[in-house]
Design a protein around this motif. Structure first.
Motif, PDB file in Angstrom:
ATOM      1  N   GLY A  92     -60.361 -50.831  21.543  1.00  0.00           N
ATOM      2  CA  GLY A  92     -61.815 -50.753  21.607  1.00  0.00           C
ATOM      3  C   GLY A  92     -62.465 -50.769  20.233  1.00  0.00           C
ATOM      4  O   GLY A  92     -63.482 -50.112  20.017  1.00  0.00           O
ATOM      5  N   GLY A  93     -61.851 -51.504  19.298  1.00  0.00           N
ATOM      6  CA  GLY A  93     -62.396 -51.611  17.948  1.00  0.00           C
ATOM      7  C   GLY A  93     -61.969 -50.506  17.007  1.00  0.00           C
ATOM      8  O   GLY A  93     -62.448 -50.429  15.887  1.00  0.00           O
ATOM      9  N   ARG A  94     -61.070 -49.645  17.444  1.00  0.00           N
ATOM     10  CA  ARG A  94     -60.587 -48.543  16.604  1.00  0.00           C
ATOM     11  C   ARG A  94     -59.088 -48.683  16.357  1.00  0.00           C
ATOM     12  O   ARG A  94     -58.311 -47.787  16.678  1.00  0.00           O
ATOM     13  CB  ARG A  94     -60.907 -47.215  17.256  1.00  0.00           C
TER      14      ARG A  94
ATOM     15  N   ARG B 238     -67.190 -44.239  13.090  1.00  0.00           N
ATOM     16  CA  ARG B 238     -67.660 -44.111  11.710  1.00  0.00           C
ATOM     17  C   ARG B 238     -66.542 -44.457  10.734  1.00  0.00           C
ATOM     18  O   ARG B 238     -65.423 -44.010  10.876  1.00  0.00           O
ATOM     19  CB  ARG B 238     -68.136 -42.689  11.446  1.00  0.00           C
ATOM     20  N   THR B 239     -66.889 -45.254   9.724  1.00  0.00           N
ATOM     21  CA  THR B 239     -65.933 -45.601   8.691  1.00  0.00           C
ATOM     22  C   THR B 239     -65.657 -44.369   7.848  1.00  0.00           C
ATOM     23  O   THR B 239     -66.559 -43.652   7.465  1.00  0.00           O
ATOM     24  CB  THR B 239     -66.480 -46.743   7.806  1.00  0.00           C
ATOM     25  N   ARG B 240     -64.404 -44.158   7.566  1.00  0.00           N
ATOM     26  CA  ARG B 240     -63.967 -43.029   6.757  1.00  0.00           C
ATOM     27  C   ARG B 240     -63.231 -43.607   5.560  1.00  0.00           C
ATOM     28  O   ARG B 240     -62.310 -44.395   5.726  1.00  0.00           O
ATOM     29  CB  ARG B 240     -63.045 -42.159   7.592  1.00  0.00           C
ATOM     30  N   ARG B 241     -63.628 -43.237   4.344  1.00  0.00           N
ATOM     31  CA  ARG B 241     -62.944 -43.752   3.166  1.00  0.00           C
ATOM     32  C   ARG B 241     -61.871 -42.760   2.733  1.00  0.00           C
ATOM     33  O   ARG B 241     -62.153 -41.748   2.116  1.00  0.00           O
ATOM     34  CB  ARG B 241     -63.915 -43.997   2.007  1.00  0.00           C
TER      35      ARG B 241
ATOM     36  N   ALA C 214     -56.055 -59.159  16.331  1.00  0.00           N
ATOM     37  CA  ALA C 214     -57.115 -59.320  17.324  1.00  0.00           C
ATOM     38  C   ALA C 214     -56.763 -58.599  18.623  1.00  0.00           C
ATOM     39  O   ALA C 214     -57.620 -57.924  19.220  1.00  0.00           O
ATOM     40  CB  ALA C 214     -57.366 -60.801  17.591  1.00  0.00           C
ATOM     41  N   ARG C 215     -55.511 -58.723  19.061  1.00  0.00           N
ATOM     42  CA  ARG C 215     -55.083 -58.045  20.298  1.00  0.00           C
ATOM     43  C   ARG C 215     -55.130 -56.527  20.137  1.00  0.00           C
ATOM     44  O   ARG C 215     -55.541 -55.807  21.053  1.00  0.00           O
ATOM     45  CB  ARG C 215     -53.697 -58.509  20.720  1.00  0.00           C
ATOM     46  N   LEU C 216     -54.705 -56.036  18.970  1.00  0.00           N
ATOM     47  CA  LEU C 216     -54.700 -54.591  18.728  1.00  0.00           C
ATOM     48  C   LEU C 216     -56.131 -54.048  18.650  1.00  0.00           C
ATOM     49  O   LEU C 216     -56.433 -52.998  19.225  1.00  0.00           O
ATOM     50  CB  LEU C 216     -53.942 -54.273  17.442  1.00  0.00           C
ATOM     51  N   ILE C 217     -57.008 -54.769  17.989  1.00  0.00           N
ATOM     52  CA  ILE C 217     -58.412 -54.353  17.890  1.00  0.00           C
ATOM     53  C   ILE C 217     -59.046 -54.321  19.278  1.00  0.00           C
ATOM     54  O   ILE C 217     -59.747 -53.371  19.631  1.00  0.00           O
ATOM     55  CB  ILE C 217     -59.180 -55.275  16.921  1.00  0.00           C
ATOM     56  N   GLU C 218     -58.772 -55.332  20.079  1.00  0.00           N
ATOM     57  CA  GLU C 218     -59.302 -55.367  21.444  1.00  0.00           C
ATOM     58  C   GLU C 218     -58.738 -54.223  22.285  1.00  0.00           C
ATOM     59  O   GLU C 218     -59.468 -53.550  23.005  1.00  0.00           O
ATOM     60  CB  GLU C 218     -58.987 -56.706  22.103  1.00  0.00           C
TER      61      GLU C 218
ATOM     62  N   CYS D 255     -61.075 -45.304  10.210  1.00  0.00           N
ATOM     63  CA  CYS D 255     -62.220 -44.542  10.710  1.00  0.00           C
ATOM     64  C   CYS D 255     -61.742 -43.144  11.086  1.00  0.00           C
ATOM     65  O   CYS D 255     -60.546 -42.875  11.113  1.00  0.00           O
ATOM     66  CB  CYS D 255     -62.882 -45.247  11.896  1.00  0.00           C
ATOM     67  N   ALA D 256     -62.693 -42.283  11.363  1.00  0.00           N
ATOM     68  CA  ALA D 256     -62.358 -40.891  11.680  1.00  0.00           C
ATOM     69  C   ALA D 256     -61.408 -40.793  12.872  1.00  0.00           C
ATOM     70  O   ALA D 256     -60.508 -39.962  12.895  1.00  0.00           O
ATOM     71  CB  ALA D 256     -63.636 -40.100  11.943  1.00  0.00           C
ATOM     72  N   LEU D 257     -61.578 -41.663  13.858  1.00  0.00           N
ATOM     73  CA  LEU D 257     -60.723 -41.636  15.045  1.00  0.00           C
ATOM     74  C   LEU D 257     -59.412 -42.385  14.852  1.00  0.00           C
ATOM     75  O   LEU D 257     -58.478 -42.211  15.632  1.00  0.00           O
ATOM     76  CB  LEU D 257     -61.480 -42.206  16.245  1.00  0.00           C
ATOM     77  N   ALA D 258     -59.344 -43.254  13.836  1.00  0.00           N
ATOM     78  CA  ALA D 258     -58.127 -44.039  13.582  1.00  0.00           C
ATOM     79  C   ALA D 258     -57.927 -44.182  12.068  1.00  0.00           C
ATOM     80  O   ALA D 258     -58.184 -45.238  11.505  1.00  0.00           O
ATOM     81  CB  ALA D 258     -58.226 -45.398  14.255  1.00  0.00           C
ATOM     82  N   PRO D 259     -57.446 -43.120  11.413  1.00  0.00           N
ATOM     83  CA  PRO D 259     -57.226 -43.210   9.975  1.00  0.00           C
ATOM     84  C   PRO D 259     -56.055 -44.131   9.622  1.00  0.00           C
ATOM     85  O   PRO D 259     -55.959 -44.611   8.488  1.00  0.00           O
ATOM     86  CB  PRO D 259     -56.949 -41.771   9.555  1.00  0.00           C
TER      87      PRO D 259
END
Length: 137
Positions: free
Chosen positions: A46-48, A3-6, A39-43, A112-116
């Protein structure tokens, strides 16, 4: 769930400059190299990956937003610039809103909540091998 966290430092509309070292530290990488690292970090996450801002014009800088005070913990390889507290100069990074027209700033990866924030250790681990930079002790 991702979930996106602002965070409070993300504007509601458009984009705004935020001073580094207060809300976040930033690591900046130019162009294709920055895009590849993102791109490597996102992969790898797992997208977080946490907040990564792309400047879509000019030098096409990629800004990796780290927790405040963490960028100076690592020896970053040549061509990687760090911005945060405890430096001689004050630096600002443009932060886009989560939605709407934010050109020329775009989110490559949103907070996001898991990766602010971007994990500085994970980012450093991706960059260190290319320059033979040792991990901190």
């Amino acid at each position: 769930m991702n979930r996106t966290r602002r965070p409070d430092w993300v504007p509601l509309l458009g984009h705004q400059l935020r001073r580094t070292g207060i809300h976040f530290d930033a690591v900046r990488i130019q162009g294709v190299r920055g895009e590849a690292v993102a791109a490597r970090l996102i992969e790898a996450t797992g997208g977080r990956a946490g907040p990564i801002v792309c400047e879509a014009s000019g030098f096409r800088w990629m800004y990796f937003l780290l927790p405040p005070g963490t960028s100076r913990t690592y020896a970053w390889p040549l061509g990687v610039q760090r911005f945060g507290a405890g430096q001689r100069t004050v630096a600002y990074v443009g932060v886009p809103a989560l939605d709407g027209n934010t050109w020329p700033l775009l989110w490559q990866s949103r907070p996001c909540a898991l990766a602010p924030f971007v994990d500085p250790a994970a980012l450093h681990a991706l960059l260190a091998p290319e320059a033979g930079v040792p991990a901190p002790a």
